[in-house]
Design a protein around this motif. Structure first.
Motif: not given
Length: 229
Positions: A177-187, A212-226
């Motif tokens: 899947r494609s990534l936003t610049g923000e998610e790409a940078a975090l990965l 910020v903490p909630a945003r970071a956790l949102e990414f982590l939740a999505g990654w673990s689900t995937e």
């Protein structure tokens, strides 16, 4: 000589060489089916001949015979005006790498939530061995998708740079899947060994501190689900 009952050594070696080269071309065609379709028979055949001349097989496994194909295409003067083909080859090889990557236990979101709050700043995610990141300058993935539905030869084009994530999920299916610049940078941050505190610092550049903490956790939740973590 056995009285003509057999064939000469030179002829036998020639037959073997021809059969082996045919096998190598078959491997390339299987690994890069959509690239072959995009190029058409004549250009694909010419590419195979040139690649076999430049990269004779030296691998015990033919799985890696085409590893140098993306770089070969990128450096070949015949494709200077068509960089999408090198990136299409790179994308196809990335999908192969994802599928063949070793297995590893995956963490659930519930397991991550059980990490004590005091441990979060120094938390370093270990992503699945199948996770791959791609930064592309052309519409190679769009071309790849188009070739799935059309046997003709649609042309990719130069496009804006795009970021992509490829991986093999828990069902052993290769995904991308494609990534936003923000998610790409975090990965990339976590793939480089960075910790959760550093990820939050990156997010501070574009988000208020209180979210910020909630945003970071949102990414982590999505990654673990995937199935990435």
């Amino acid at each position: 000589d056995d009285g003509g009952a057999g064939i000469g050594i030179d002829l036998g070696l020639g037959i073997y060489r021809h059969a082996y080269q045919a096998r190598l071309r078959e491997v390339l065609g299987k690994d890069h089916a959509r690239l072959a379709t995009a190029l058409g028979d004549a250009r694909w055949d010419a590419l195979c001949v040139a690649y076999l001349d430049a990269h004779p097989s030296r691998h015990h496994s033919l799985r890696h015979f085409g590893d140098a194909l993306p770089a070969f295409l990128a450096a070949h003067p015949s494709f200077d005006a068509e960089p999408e083909f090198a990136e299409l080859a790179r994308f196809e090889r990335t999908l192969l790498d994802c599928f063949d990557a070793p297995a590893a236990p995956l963490a659930t979101w519930a397991q991550l939530q059980a990490v004590p709050p005091s441990d979060w700043p120094g938390l370093r995610l270990r992503l699945s061995p199948s996770v791959r990141r791609l930064s592309l300058a052309t519409d190679a993935v769009i071309l790849w998708l188009a070739l799935a539905d059309r046997p003709a030869s649609p042309r990719g084009q130069r496009g804006e740079a795009s970021e992509w994530l490829c991986w093999r999920d828990a069902s052993l299916v290769t995904q991308f899947r494609s990534l936003t610049g923000e998610e790409a940078a975090l990965l990339d941050h976590f793939l480089g060994g960075g910790d959760f505190a550093g990820a939050c610092e990156r997010l501070l550049a574009s988000h208020p501190a209180d979210v910020v903490p909630a945003r970071a956790l949102e990414f982590l939740a999505g990654w673990s689900t995937e199935g990435l973590v």
